[in-house]
Design an enzyme around this catalytic site. Structure first.
Site, PDB file in Angstrom:
ATOM      1  N   HIS A 122       0.817  -1.227   0.000  1.00 16.74           N
ATOM      2  CA  HIS A 122       0.000   0.000   0.000  1.00 16.74           C
ATOM      3  C   HIS A 122       0.849   1.275   0.000  1.00 16.74           C
ATOM      4  O   HIS A 122       0.300   2.369  -0.150  1.00 16.74           O
ATOM      5  CB  HIS A 122      -0.930   0.034   1.208  1.00 16.74           C
ATOM      6  CG  HIS A 122      -1.990  -1.021   1.185  1.00 16.74           C
ATOM      7  ND1 HIS A 122      -2.828  -1.211   0.121  1.00 16.74           N
ATOM      8  CD2 HIS A 122      -2.330  -1.954   2.114  1.00 16.74           C
ATOM      9  CE1 HIS A 122      -3.653  -2.218   0.377  1.00 16.74           C
ATOM     10  NE2 HIS A 122      -3.366  -2.686   1.578  1.00 16.74           N
ATOM     11  N   ASP A 159      -3.354 -10.333  -2.355  1.00 18.54           N
ATOM     12  CA  ASP A 159      -3.906  -9.794  -1.112  1.00 18.54           C
ATOM     13  C   ASP A 159      -5.360  -9.370  -1.342  1.00 18.54           C
ATOM     14  O   ASP A 159      -5.728  -8.962  -2.450  1.00 18.54           O
ATOM     15  CB  ASP A 159      -3.078  -8.588  -0.674  1.00 18.54           C
ATOM     16  CG  ASP A 159      -3.371  -8.120   0.734  1.00 18.54           C
ATOM     17  OD1 ASP A 159      -2.593  -8.425   1.638  1.00 18.54           O
ATOM     18  OD2 ASP A 159      -4.397  -7.412   0.920  1.00 18.54           O
ATOM     19  N   HIS A 161      -6.848  -6.771  -0.284  1.00 20.00           N
ATOM     20  CA  HIS A 161      -6.897  -5.332  -0.541  1.00 20.00           C
ATOM     21  C   HIS A 161      -6.036  -5.010  -1.762  1.00 20.00           C
ATOM     22  O   HIS A 161      -4.946  -5.577  -1.924  1.00 20.00           O
ATOM     23  CB  HIS A 161      -6.386  -4.547   0.667  1.00 20.00           C
ATOM     24  CG  HIS A 161      -7.155  -4.812   1.921  1.00 20.00           C
ATOM     25  ND1 HIS A 161      -6.768  -5.754   2.843  1.00 20.00           N
ATOM     26  CD2 HIS A 161      -8.292  -4.250   2.400  1.00 20.00           C
ATOM     27  CE1 HIS A 161      -7.629  -5.758   3.848  1.00 20.00           C
ATOM     28  NE2 HIS A 161      -8.566  -4.873   3.594  1.00 20.00           N
ATOM     29  N   ASP A 243      -5.242 -12.464   3.464  1.00 28.08           N
ATOM     30  CA  ASP A 243      -6.457 -11.935   4.068  1.00 28.08           C
ATOM     31  C   ASP A 243      -7.697 -12.111   3.204  1.00 28.08           C
ATOM     32  O   ASP A 243      -8.786 -11.649   3.569  1.00 28.08           O
ATOM     33  CB  ASP A 243      -6.283 -10.461   4.462  1.00 28.08           C
ATOM     34  CG  ASP A 243      -5.516  -9.636   3.459  1.00 28.08           C
ATOM     35  OD1 ASP A 243      -5.185 -10.162   2.377  1.00 28.08           O
ATOM     36  OD2 ASP A 243      -5.235  -8.464   3.754  1.00 28.08           O
TER      37      ASP A 243
END
Length: 308
Positions: A122, A159, A161, A243
């Site tokens: 990120h 991931d 996200h 996740d």
């Protein structure tokens, strides 16, 4: 040949506030799950400023240095914190990615997994966010190109996200194909299929909330694998976030550990065809400790199998 596991005790010194999902226990549980496996265990070096500057400007690196307190924790935003040991932990994460590329390129190992924290995907060019400080996957890809002379590298991020930071860092890099699957909509709000990069070098695979392994497999078979095959990368970097698991508290996908195993197997199959089996995987998210341990172990077991 073998699979390298690259980590460092300094990654335990990045301390977040009580109750924060990105906590030391994540690394403890994952390393415990990997302990019985036959791996080449290597210590992550600390990346220098010059190393990190492949993807982040010096003024940003200096900002992170200055932000780290002498004691306690300091918030860089509502999610992202630094403590006295955070800068060194982040250097180890970046250094692990570089060490992994060197190990794979020199054939010291067939492939490698970097078990470090904080995560990285990120972190944008000049913005820390989403628990992340430095873009380790993007750094590994740029290092493989610029230091080892490769012409094409693929980065695959599974991931839950979206890897907005990796996308930001690689948007203008035509030598890198970035493929990212993510729950959509979900924080950070990026990752729509219409985001395709400056050179059609970005492939986003949005997955609806509540979807599971079947939908993921269809998306990769239809949207990712053909692009990877056509690109013919010489190395594959994986942003391995766990996740998307059904039990993870931060999102709403419904993968199981065997879905991560299947996806790793398929990515390694492509790497065997095009990359001389060169795969470097770096840890990203995964916040249910049992799910992280089981899924991370399944991922590494597939790397080991591919490395034989």
């Amino acid at each position: 040949m073998t699979t390298a596991l690259i980590t460092h005790a300094d990654c335990h010194d990045h301390i977040t506030p009580d109750g924060h999902p990105e906590r030391v226990a994540r690394l403890d549980h994952l390393l415990h799950a990997l302990a019985p496996l036959d791996l080449l265990r290597l210590a992550a070096p600390a990346a220098s400023d010059a190393d990190i500057a492949r993807v982040h400007p010096q003024r940003y690196i200096d900002r992170i240095k200055r932000a780290a307190p002498e004691q306690g924790q300091v918030a860089l935003d509502s999610d992202t914190w630094v403590s006295p040991g955070s800068m060194q932990a982040a250097r180890r994460g970046a250094g692990a990615a570089i060490r992994a590329v060197d190990a794979v390129m020199s054939r010291e190992a067939t492939n490698a997994f970097c078990a470090t924290r904080p995560p990285g995907h990120h972190a944008e060019r000049e913005t820390p966010m989403g628990f992340c400080l430095f873009g380790n996957a993007a750094l590994a890809a740029k290092y493989a190109l610029d230091h080892h002379g490769l012409e094409r590298v693929a980065v695959v991020d599974f991931d839950v996200h979206h890897g907005n930071g990796t996308q930001d860092l690689l948007w203008d890099e035509e030598r890198i194909l970035f493929v990212s699957s993510q729950q959509f909509p979900l924080w950070p709000g990026t990752g729509a299929a219409t985001e395709t990069g400056a050179h059609d070098n970005v492939v986003n695979l949005p997955l609806r909330p509540g979807s599971g392994g079947s939908e993921m497999r269809d998306a990769y078979r239809g949207g990712a694998f053909p692009r990877l095959e056509a690109f013919e990368p010489q190395m594959m970097i994986i942003s391995a976030g766990f996740d998307a698991h059904h039990d993870d508290p931060l999102a709403q996908l419904a993968w199981q550990a065997e879905d991560f195993r299947w996806l790793t197997h398929e990515l390694c199959r492509i790497a065997t065809t095009h990359c001389r089996r060169r795969v470097v995987s770096v840890l990203e998210g995964g916040y249910d400790l049992a799910a992280l341990a089981a899924s991370g172990r399944a991922h590494v077991e597939e790397l080991i199998e591919a490395g034989k």
